[in-house]
Enzyme design. Structure first.
Site, PDB file in Angstrom:
ATOM      1  CG  ASP A   1      -1.474   1.264   1.619  1.00  0.00           C
ATOM      2  OD1 ASP A   1      -2.240   1.783   0.786  1.00  0.00           O
ATOM      3  OD2 ASP A   1      -1.189   1.803   2.717  1.00  0.00           O
TER       4      ASP A   1
ATOM      5  CG  ASP B   1      -1.432   7.870   0.539  1.00  0.00           C
ATOM      6  OD1 ASP B   1      -2.240   7.755  -0.404  1.00  0.00           O
ATOM      7  OD2 ASP B   1      -0.469   8.662   0.509  1.00  0.00           O
TER       8      ASP B   1
HETATM    9  C1  XBP Z   1      -5.105   6.259   1.173  1.00  0.00           C
HETATM   10  C2  XBP Z   1      -6.297   6.965   0.705  1.00  0.00           C
HETATM   11  C3  XBP Z   1      -6.139   8.113  -0.241  1.00  0.00           C
HETATM   12  C4  XBP Z   1      -5.355   9.244   0.436  1.00  0.00           C
HETATM   13  C5  XBP Z   1      -5.579  10.565  -0.265  1.00  0.00           C
HETATM   14  O1  XBP Z   1      -4.578   5.582   0.042  1.00  0.00           O
HETATM   15  O2  XBP Z   1      -7.410   6.576   1.069  1.00  0.00           O
HETATM   16  O3  XBP Z   1      -7.447   8.565  -0.542  1.00  0.00           O
HETATM   17  O4  XBP Z   1      -5.846   9.406   1.764  1.00  0.00           O
HETATM   18  O5  XBP Z   1      -5.206  10.443  -1.630  1.00  0.00           O
HETATM   19  P1  XBP Z   1      -3.781   4.170   0.265  1.00  0.00           P
HETATM   20  P2  XBP Z   1      -6.244  10.875  -2.795  1.00  0.00           P
HETATM   21  O6  XBP Z   1      -4.664   3.102  -0.352  1.00  0.00           O
HETATM   22  O7  XBP Z   1      -2.465   4.342  -0.450  1.00  0.00           O
HETATM   23  O8  XBP Z   1      -3.586   3.986   1.772  1.00  0.00           O
HETATM   24  O9  XBP Z   1      -6.750  12.262  -2.431  1.00  0.00           O
HETATM   25  O10 XBP Z   1      -5.429  10.835  -4.053  1.00  0.00           O
HETATM   26  O11 XBP Z   1      -7.340   9.847  -2.758  1.00  0.00           O
HETATM   27 MG    MG Z   2      -2.790   3.227   3.376  1.00  0.00          MG
END
Ligand code: XBP
Ligand code: MG
Length: 262
Positions: A11, A13
Site C-alpha cells: 500500500d 499512504d
Molecule cells: C489512502 C487513501 C487516499 C489518500 C488521499 O490511500 O485513502 O485517498 O488518503 O489520496 P492508500 P487521494 O490506499 O495508499 O492507503 O486524495 O489521491 O485519494
Molecule cells: Mg494506506
C-alpha cells in the site's frame, strides 16, 4: 503444497510513507482556495479516513454539512476540480519537502530485488501522487522497481473492496498465497484480506484510531539496523526477507496469527 513467496505488495499512504498529514494540508489549502469555510483538523481527518479516496472523502463530508454545497447541480464537477487542485497542492508539498520512506521500506525493496522477489504497489491514491512521493526517494526510474502498480483510478471499486489487490495479483500472474501485502489502515487490510492475501500491518497515528482488523502481524514499522523495532516485537530488531519468507510459510501452511504488538 508449500507456496513460494514470489511478490511483496505495498500500500502507499501510511505504509510506504506517513503521508496523510500532507494530504490533510492539501485538502485544507483547497478548501481555502475554493472559498469554503471547511477545515479538517487532525482528529476530524482521522475520522474521515474511514472513507477511501480523496474525492469520495470530500463528498462524504459535504453530505454532512448544512451549507447546501452537496445539493448544487454542478457538485460532482466541483468535487473533481477540488480534487485536482488538492492533488496539485499535495504534489507541490512533496516537491518542497520530500517525505522519507518509512523504516525498512527501502531496505526491503533492495533485498527483494536481489532475491528475485517482485514488488508491487496497490493504492487508492492517484498515479500523480505516487510520482511525487517516490521520485525523490527512488529516483526518476522508480517505476522500474515494480512489476505491477495499481492506483485508485485503475479499478471500479476502492478499498475496502478487493478490486485493486485482485487486479495487482492478475497483473503479477500469481495467486494470493504467493505474496504478502503491507497495509496501514482498516480499509486496506480488509481489501487485501478479501483478495485472499496475508497482511503485514504497520499502522500510523492516522490509522491507529480505527479498530483495525487483525493482520498476520501488526508492527509499529518494519525497522532498520539503525531504527530497531521495540524489544520483544515480532521480528525485532528489524524485518528482513528471511523473516517474511518464514511468516509467509507459516501463513500459507497454517494461517495462524502472531499476536499484535501495537
Ligand atoms: C489512502 C487513501 C487516499 C489518500 C488521499 O490511500 O485513502 O485517498 O488518503 O489520496 P492508500 P487521494 O490506499 O495508499 O492507503 O486524495 O489521491 O485519494
Ligand atoms: Mg494506506
Amino acid at each position: 503444497m508449500t507456496r513460494e513467496l514470489r511478490a511483496l505488495i505495498f500500500d502507499v499512504d501510511g505504509t510506504l510513507a506517513d503521508t496523510e498529514e500532507f494530504h490533510r494540508r492539501a485538502f485544507n489549502a483547497t478548501f481555502a482556495a475554493f472559498c469554503l469555510d471547511w477545515w479538517w483538523n487532525r482528529e476530524t481527518y482521522r475520522d474521515l479516513l474511514r472513507v477511501a479516496g480523496g474525492r469520495q472523502r470530500m463528498q462524504a463530508f459535504a453530505s454532512e454539512q448544512t451549507d447546501g454545497l452537496a445539493l448544487r447541480d454542478d457538485f460532482d464537477v466541483l468535487l473533481r476540480e477540488m480534487h485536482a487542485h488538492k492533488t496539485r497542492h499535495y504534489d507541490g508539498l512533496l516537491r518542497e519537502q520530500p517525505l522519507a520512506l518509512r523504516p525498512g521500506i527501502s531496505r526491503l525493496f533492495d533485498e527483494a530485488r536481489s532475491h528475485d522477489v517482485r514488488l508491487a504497489i496497490t493504492t487508492t491514491t492517484t498515479a500523480a501522487n505516487l510520482e511525487a512521493l517516490l521520485t525523490p526517494s527512488l529516483g526518476h526510474v522508480w517505476r522500474e522497481r515494480f512489476a505491477a502498480i495499481v492506483c485508485g483510478g485503475d479499478v471500479a471499486r476502492l478499498k475496502p473492496a478487493p478490486d485493486a489487490y485482485l487486479e495487482t495479483l492478475r497483473r503479477l500472474r500469481i495467486d494470493a498465497d504467493e505474496a504478502l501485502a503491507f497495509e496501514d489502515s482498516a480499509n486496506g487490510i480488509r481489501s487485501a484480506q478479501a483478495a485472499g492475501l496475508t497482511v503485514i500491518v504497520t499502522p500510523t497515528w492516522y490509522s491507529l484510531a480505527e479498530n483495525l482488523p487483525a493482520g498476520f502481524v501488526s508492527l509499529p514499522h518494519l525497522g532498520d539496523p539503525d531504527h530497531a523495532l521495540p524489544m520483544g516485537a515480532p521480528g525485532a530488531p528489524y524485518i528482513d526477507l528471511a523473516r517474511l519468507r518464514g511468516w509467509h510459510a507459516e501463513a500459507t501452511n497454517s494461517p495462524v496469527r502472531i499476536s499484535a504488538c501495537c
